[in-house]
Scaffold this active site. Structure first.
Site, mmCIF file in Angstrom:
data_model
loop_
_atom_site.group_PDB
_atom_site.id
_atom_site.type_symbol
_atom_site.label_atom_id
_atom_site.label_comp_id
_atom_site.label_asym_id
_atom_site.label_seq_id
_atom_site.Cartn_x
_atom_site.Cartn_y
_atom_site.Cartn_z
ATOM 1 N N CYS A 5 -3.131 6.832 11.299
ATOM 2 C CA CYS A 5 -4.013 6.481 12.395
ATOM 3 C C CYS A 5 -5.444 6.910 12.114
ATOM 4 C CB CYS A 5 -3.533 7.132 13.695
ATOM 5 S SG CYS A 5 -3.276 8.892 13.555
ATOM 6 N N GLY A 39 -5.044 1.748 11.730
ATOM 7 C CA GLY A 39 -3.884 1.606 12.598
ATOM 8 C C GLY A 39 -4.020 0.398 13.486
ATOM 9 N N ASN A 112 -4.253 12.469 13.526
ATOM 10 C CA ASN A 112 -4.038 11.701 12.303
ATOM 11 C C ASN A 112 -3.370 12.624 11.301
ATOM 12 O OD1 ASN A 112 -4.159 9.972 10.075
ATOM 13 N ND2 ASN A 112 -6.232 10.612 9.547
ATOM 14 N N GLY A 113 -2.179 12.265 10.852
ATOM 15 C CA GLY A 113 -1.493 13.092 9.864
ATOM 16 C C GLY A 113 -0.009 13.184 10.149
ATOM 17 N N CYS A 247 -6.306 13.890 0.101
ATOM 18 C CA CYS A 247 -5.414 12.770 -0.224
ATOM 19 C C CYS A 247 -6.114 11.760 -1.126
ATOM 20 C CB CYS A 247 -4.960 12.098 1.068
ATOM 21 S SG CYS A 247 -3.988 10.595 0.803
ATOM 22 N N TYR A 253 -7.099 3.448 -1.405
ATOM 23 C CA TYR A 253 -6.643 2.343 -0.559
ATOM 24 C C TYR A 253 -7.052 2.434 0.913
ATOM 25 C CZ TYR A 253 -3.313 -0.750 1.854
ATOM 26 O OH TYR A 253 -2.747 -1.707 2.642
ATOM 27 N N SER A 294 -7.951 -5.176 -0.984
ATOM 28 C CA SER A 294 -8.019 -3.816 -1.525
ATOM 29 C C SER A 294 -8.372 -3.770 -3.004
ATOM 30 C CB SER A 294 -6.692 -3.093 -1.286
ATOM 31 O OG SER A 294 -5.620 -3.841 -1.817
ATOM 32 N N ASP A 356 -5.163 -4.865 -8.713
ATOM 33 C CA ASP A 356 -4.730 -4.423 -7.390
ATOM 34 C C ASP A 356 -4.858 -2.906 -7.303
ATOM 35 O OD1 ASP A 356 -3.831 -4.628 -4.821
ATOM 36 O OD2 ASP A 356 -1.842 -5.396 -5.318
ATOM 37 N N ASP A 357 -4.763 -2.386 -6.070
ATOM 38 C CA ASP A 357 -4.953 -0.950 -5.882
ATOM 39 C C ASP A 357 -3.725 -0.149 -6.283
ATOM 40 O OD1 ASP A 357 -3.337 -0.245 -3.124
ATOM 41 O OD2 ASP A 357 -4.168 -2.252 -3.071
ATOM 42 N N CYS A 393 5.695 10.027 0.288
ATOM 43 C CA CYS A 393 4.687 10.873 0.930
ATOM 44 C C CYS A 393 5.284 11.472 2.200
ATOM 45 C CB CYS A 393 3.441 10.069 1.271
ATOM 46 S SG CYS A 393 2.191 11.015 2.166
ATOM 47 N N CYS A 451 -4.424 16.135 -3.291
ATOM 48 C CA CYS A 451 -2.999 15.926 -3.060
ATOM 49 C C CYS A 451 -2.586 14.675 -3.826
ATOM 50 C CB CYS A 451 -2.693 15.755 -1.578
ATOM 51 S SG CYS A 451 -0.927 15.458 -1.265
ATOM 52 N N CYS A 454 2.539 11.945 -4.311
ATOM 53 C CA CYS A 454 3.232 10.674 -4.515
ATOM 54 C C CYS A 454 3.122 10.188 -5.955
ATOM 55 C CB CYS A 454 2.690 9.615 -3.560
ATOM 56 S SG CYS A 454 0.914 9.303 -3.732
#
Length: 482
Positions: A5, A39, A112-113, A247, A253, A294, A356-357, A393, A451, A454
């Site tokens: 979000c 979001g 958000n998180g 992140c 992205y 993206s 692509d991303d 993630c 971070c 992923c």
């Protein structure tokens, strides 16, 4: 992938502007438009005007918050939220901002998180008599804060809160006509603040301020609480000395390319990613084409570095909703074509570098490669602006399980036969992922302050069953003796 979000908060001086009383709601409304990419499930605004008034609904900002209803939200201070669910179902009950009661009245909170100690906190709070109305970890945060406000000042209560919740969070809290903006000690999720006419604003991204004619001042530092009251601002560093873990996918992205995050223009980072991708994975080709939207900035960087012509080979229909919710395979494939169409004249007879991303499951990538090849491309070379995603993630990105990730096994993630397998599965002539080293260089932040869980399987927080850089064991300490 979907972000959790976006949040925004504002405080204006209680006075006249342009002959009319300053109102927070319209500025929050347009700021949420600027954060709509974070979001699309729901949106909400809470305003303090002696009491607490909240308007929220399902869908995009324009649907969830009919502009004509904003006139009922009269006040100079408020918070807003756009949501995509990572915890809790997609329903009105889980929309934010959330309101909860505390000893002095009611507070509103937007988050958000994603917390990683949600279950333990919920069990303990329920054991102590708490009743939950939603399935979100945001309500756990609100309940904990209300609990702390019985005995502590707001800043003290927030400091106590930050000592127990573990995970990623950027929060805006509306309490007694004051906005408190909180960024987690690792700085996983972005949060910044700036000036607007008559006061200050905090937001997930600087584009929210750009939208309303504001000016970015600074990022909220990891572990910092920024207080907005009566159009003025205070900064309080609550958690010092914690390792940072920004992140990487905000840069790859999620964030809008025109946002500035932690002092870095996202567009510039993505262009550098494209340039480094061209150096790491050169190929003899005729055109460089992005997967919109993206992949556009990556492709521009790749084209500049490789000196291969940039030409759009795909056109996106921006009025089509998400395709992953469609039940039948044939329907999903039709939806991909509705969402994206190849420009036949641009790709026929060409050797195409398709940029692509990232690649998650790989199903959409394969369909896009087939689409371009079906329009007569002589070759399709995939170039990806992130390293292979090998792990899920836990910190606020809605991402598939390991079993669903195309690059999930260690052998695939390291190249050689693994890359050959992925290339074959995606029907491409070649594939090249940006290296982890290249990603760190492009972002310009040291690897130990990012971070990359992923991408590496090593997380900045203790997560059951996963490797972590920094363990945290705070729950028993917090509840002992209370």
């Amino acid at each position: 992938m979907r972000e959790a979000c976006g949040v925004v908060g504002i405080s204006l001086e209680d006075g006249q502007q342009g002959g009319r009383a300053a109102q927070a709601a319209p500025l929050l409304y347009y700021a949420l438009y600027g954060l709509q990419h974070r979001g699309q499930e729901s949106a909400g605004i809470s305003i303090h005007d002696g009491g607490l008034l909240t308007l929220k609904g399902m869908g995009l900002v324009s649907k969830a918050l009919p502009y004509e209803r904003l006139s009922h939200l009269r006040g100079t201070v408020g918070i807003g939220h756009v949501r995509y669910s990572t915890t809790g179902a997609s329903e009105l009950l889980n929309c934010q901002p959330l309101e909860v009661s505390y000893h002095g009245g009611r507070l509103a909170i937007a988050h958000n998180g994603n917390l990683v100690n949600t279950e333990a906190l919920r069990r303990e709070l329920e054991r102590r008599g708490a009743v939950f109305l939603t399935g979100t970890d945001s309500e756990i945060i609100a309940q904990l804060l209300a609990r702390e406000l019985r005995r502590h000042t707001p800043l003290e209560a927030i400091e106590r809160l930050m000592g127990i919740i573990v995970g990623s969070y950027s929060l805006v809290i509306l309490l007694d006509g004051t906005v408190y903006a909180v960024r987690d000690p690792l700085g996983i999720k972005p949060l910044c603040f700036g000036r607007v006419d008559g006061g200050y604003m905090v937001a997930s991204e600087s584009v929210a301020m750009d939208t309303v004619g504001g000016t970015l001042v600074d990022d909220v530092r990891p572990g910092e609480v920024v207080v907005l009251k009566d159009g003025h601002i205070e900064r309080h560093m609550v958690c010092r000395g914690c390792p940072k873990a920004h992140c990487v996918f905000e840069y790859i992205y999620f964030a809008r390319a025109d946002s500035i995050i932690d002092g870095r223009l996202v567009y510039s980072v993505r262009e550098r990613i494209g340039r480094l991708l061209a150096r790491e994975h050169p190929v003899d080709a005729d055109i460089v084409s992005p997967v919109p939207d993206s992949g556009i900035t990556f492709a521009i960087g790749y084209s500049k570095e490789s000196k291969i012509e940039y030409r759009e080979g795909l056109m996106k229909n921006r009025y089509i909703g998400r395709t992953f919710i469609m039940p039948a395979q044939t329907t999903r494939e039709l939806a991909v074509r509705l969402k994206m169409n190849a420009i036949t004249e641009n790709v026929r007879g060409q050797r195409v570098v398709l940029v692509d991303d990232s690649i998650v499951r790989g199903t959409t990538s394969r369909r896009i490669v087939d689409m371009v090849r079906g329009c007569g491309a002589r070759a399709v070379h995939l170039r990806i602006g992130s390293p292979p995603i090998i792990s899920p993630c836990y910190l606020g990105i809605d991402m598939p399980t390991r079993a669903e990730l195309i690059a999930s096994s260690p052998s695939r993630a390291e190249g050689g036969r693994g890359m050959d397998e992925i290339c074959k599965e995606l029907h491409a002539d070649s594939i090249g992922y940006l290296s982890k080293r290249g990603l760190v260089e492009a972002i310009g932040i040291p690897e130990d302050e990012l971070c990359m869980g992923c991408l590496t399987g090593v997380y900045p927080l203790e997560i059951p069953g996963e490797r972590c850089r920094h363990a945290q064991a705070l729950l028993s300490e917090y509840f002992s003796g209370t």
